[in-house]
Structures are given as C-alpha cells and as structure tokens.
Scaffold this active site. Structure first.
Site, PDB file in Angstrom:
ATOM      1  N   ASP A 145       0.742  -1.205  -0.044  1.00  0.00           N
ATOM      2  CA  ASP A 145       0.092  -0.047   0.033  1.00  0.00           C
ATOM      3  C   ASP A 145       0.656   1.199  -0.065  1.00  0.00           C
ATOM      4  O   ASP A 145       0.413   2.461  -0.119  1.00  0.00           O
ATOM      5  CB  ASP A 145      -0.923   0.113   1.217  1.00  0.00           C
ATOM      6  N   SER A 146       2.321   0.949  -0.086  1.00  0.00           N
ATOM      7  CA  SER A 146       3.358   2.073  -0.272  1.00  0.00           C
ATOM      8  C   SER A 146       2.978   2.931  -1.488  1.00  0.00           C
ATOM      9  O   SER A 146       3.229   3.698  -1.996  1.00  0.00           O
ATOM     10  CB  SER A 146       4.482   1.623   0.021  1.00  0.00           C
ATOM     11  N   ASP A 157      -1.008  -6.556  -0.349  1.00  0.00           N
ATOM     12  CA  ASP A 157      -1.004  -5.639   1.100  1.00  0.00           C
ATOM     13  C   ASP A 157      -2.345  -5.233   1.509  1.00  0.00           C
ATOM     14  O   ASP A 157      -3.129  -4.597   0.760  1.00  0.00           O
ATOM     15  CB  ASP A 157      -0.118  -4.550   0.984  1.00  0.00           C
ATOM     16  N   LYS A 189      -0.508  -9.650   3.136  1.00  0.00           N
ATOM     17  CA  LYS A 189       0.225  -9.261   4.328  1.00  0.00           C
ATOM     18  C   LYS A 189      -0.754  -8.064   5.014  1.00  0.00           C
ATOM     19  O   LYS A 189      -1.388  -7.458   4.389  1.00  0.00           O
ATOM     20  CB  LYS A 189       1.438  -8.473   3.646  1.00  0.00           C
ATOM     21  N   GLU A 226      -0.770  -5.471   8.604  1.00  0.00           N
ATOM     22  CA  GLU A 226       0.220  -4.792   9.897  1.00  0.00           C
ATOM     23  C   GLU A 226      -0.386  -5.058  11.074  1.00  0.00           C
ATOM     24  O   GLU A 226      -1.694  -5.107  11.288  1.00  0.00           O
ATOM     25  CB  GLU A 226       0.237  -3.340   9.580  1.00  0.00           C
ATOM     26  N   GLU A 234      10.028  -4.208  10.058  1.00  0.00           N
ATOM     27  CA  GLU A 234      10.610  -3.003   9.449  1.00  0.00           C
ATOM     28  C   GLU A 234      11.105  -1.992  10.586  1.00  0.00           C
ATOM     29  O   GLU A 234      10.450  -1.923  11.686  1.00  0.00           O
ATOM     30  CB  GLU A 234       9.407  -2.467   8.865  1.00  0.00           C
TER      31      GLU A 234
END
Ligand code: KIV
Length: 285
Positions: free
Chosen positions: A45-46, A84, A114, A116, A183
């Site tokens: 999602d970057s 993501d 993925k 978070e 990260e």
C-alpha cells in the site's frame, strides 16, 4: 523458473539461502522483477506514496489495491505475489479481514496477503489462515499506524519495546502466519526475531541477519524523491534518468529536431500523387 511456494521459503530459511523481496505496483516493474529472478513481490500500500503522491498509506482502498495486484500478477505470473491489505480492510473485524483477504485471491490471483500488526490483529490472522490463505505478518514500523508511532520512526530501540515486538512475532507464528516482515528495527532485534522463529523472517531496515530483504522499488531504483529512509540503498538513479530524457524531448520538440524522417509513416506507392491531384481539384476553400 517455477514459482516458489511457502514450502520453498521454509526450505530456504533452513538452508540459509536469502529470500529476495521487492515491491511492485504495475505490470512493467513486476515483469522486470520476475526477469531478474526476485523471489517475492509485494504489492504494497506504499503505492499510495510512490505511485499516487499521497503523504501516507491510509487513503488506499481495497479496489485500488486489487487493481495494482492484478497488474502485478499479469507482469509476474511465475513469481510469489503478496497483496498488502489496506487500512480498515481488516482492523474492524475478523469477518471483514477474511472477506477482504479473499478478494485479493479471487480477483487478483495473489499467492498470499500481508497485514500490519501483531497480537492486536491475531484474531484476523487466525481467521484468514483458517480460510486457507497464507498470511505474512508485519511488525516494527507499521506505516498504517505511523500516527500512533509519532511518524515514520525506527521501533524496538529499548529492551521493553523490543520484547513487545518479540511477543508479537511469536504470536504471528503461533497464529499460523507463513512469514513475517520486520521493518525499521535495530539489527540486534532483527536477528533475535529471525533466530526465534521457524517461519521465514524478512527485513526492511532490520539489519543483515534476516532470512531475506525487502526494499521499496521506488527507493531502490531512485525515482521516489519525497524522502529516503536510512535503510535504503539506491541501485539506480531512475529519477535523474527520466528527468533528463523528458528535458531532452522538450528541447528537441521546441528546436524542431524531433521527429525526424525515420519516425514518420510513408504513404503507399503512388498515393501521394493521387492525393495531390484530389486536393488540387478540391481547390481553395
Ligand atoms: O506497503 C509497503 O510497501 C509495505 C512496506 C513499507 C513494508 O508495507
């Protein structure tokens, strides 16, 4: 080369073979990653920041992430692609998480998703795993909660903070995660987590002793210019190359140097004469 599976990544960890991991958001970059033999591609999602020019990742929607994932899947059909999960696609409930994870598989054909967070999203991780979908956890600097973390800052720098991350990592493995991404933590913390877990632990800014390394493609290719985290190594300066090419194009168009003869289509044999006589007959208007 055949597409790698979660079993191959476990085997790589056991043998000490490093896993290579890059983000991609579109067809061309995905196809270059595949040609270069990258093991895993993350449709991060970057994309919010690297592709859409937003200041953070929170605005990304499921529909946008699915579209990016579809393009990446087409570009890298034989690479392990991870979708993501964007902000609010899994935080609200386990049901939401399962349903939205399922969309990545059904609509974009990803190989894993993925999300978070550690213990606070463990019910969601367990639910998605029970649904038969491979889940990669993501702890440390988690950009979707950068507001709570006080910005894009390194994590786990005190013993207490590092222990919290270790507890999260253990919970993700116990919850069925097939891999974990860590990260922006000190290398000592990256190493301890990697050694404690049986599943592969990938790092982005987590030091050298990880099972594999991720970089954001806009950073490592040098075309994301808003900021460059400490952990980035630039393998190319595409931003400068692209700007130079655009500048040269502008200069050549303004100076009448482009296009040249070789860039022009030709009329079919005899058709030019025919056209001229037709134009003459049509006369001035
Ligand atoms: O969206 C992304 O690319 C990520 C990385 C920052 C790890 O989640």
């Amino acid at each position: 080369m055949a597409k790698k599976t979660v079993l191959d990544f476990n085997e790589m960890k056991k043998k000490g073979d490093k896993i290579t991991f890059l983000t991609a958001y579109d067809f061309p970059i995905a196809s270059f990653c595949e040609k270069a033999g990258i093991d895993m591609v993350l449709v991060g999602d970057s994309a919010a920041m690297v592709v859409h020019g937003l200041p953070g990742t929170m605005p990304m929607t499921m529909d946008q992430m699915i579209q990016h994932s579809q393009a990446v899947r087409r570009g890298a059909p034989d690479t392990f692609v991870i979708g993501d999960m964007p902000f609010l696609s899994y935080q609200v409930s386990r049901e939401d998480a399962i349903e939205n994870a399922g969309r990545f598989f059904k609509e974009a054909g990803v190989d894993a998703i993925k999300l978070e967070g550690g213990r606070r999203v463990i019910k969601q991780i367990e639910g998605i795993v029970e649904g038969g979908m491979p889940v990669m956890g993501h702890i440390g600097l988690t950009p979707q909660s950068s507001g709570q973390l006080g910005g894009f800052k390194a994590q786990g720098r005190t013993a207490d903070a590092a222990m919290e991350l270790i507890e999260d990592a253990l919970a993700i493995e116990k919850g069925g995660g097939f891999a974990l991404l860590v990260e922006a933590v000190p290398p000592e913390v990256g190493r301890i987590i990697t050694n404690m877990l049986r599943i592969p632990v990938l790092g982005i800014g987590a030091g050298m002793e990880m099972d594999g390394q991720l970089l954001i493609v806009g950073d490592m290719l040098g075309y994301f210019e808003a900021f460059t985290p400490k952990f980035v190594k630039k393998y190319a300066e595409l931003g400068a190359i692209i700007e130079k090419a655009c500048r040269e194009f502008g200069e050549e168009v303004r100076g009448g140097k482009f296009p040249e003869e070789k860039h022009c289509y030709r009329m079919l044999e005899g058709e030019h004469d025919k056209l001229q006589s037709m134009v003459r007959k049509a006369g001035p208007r």
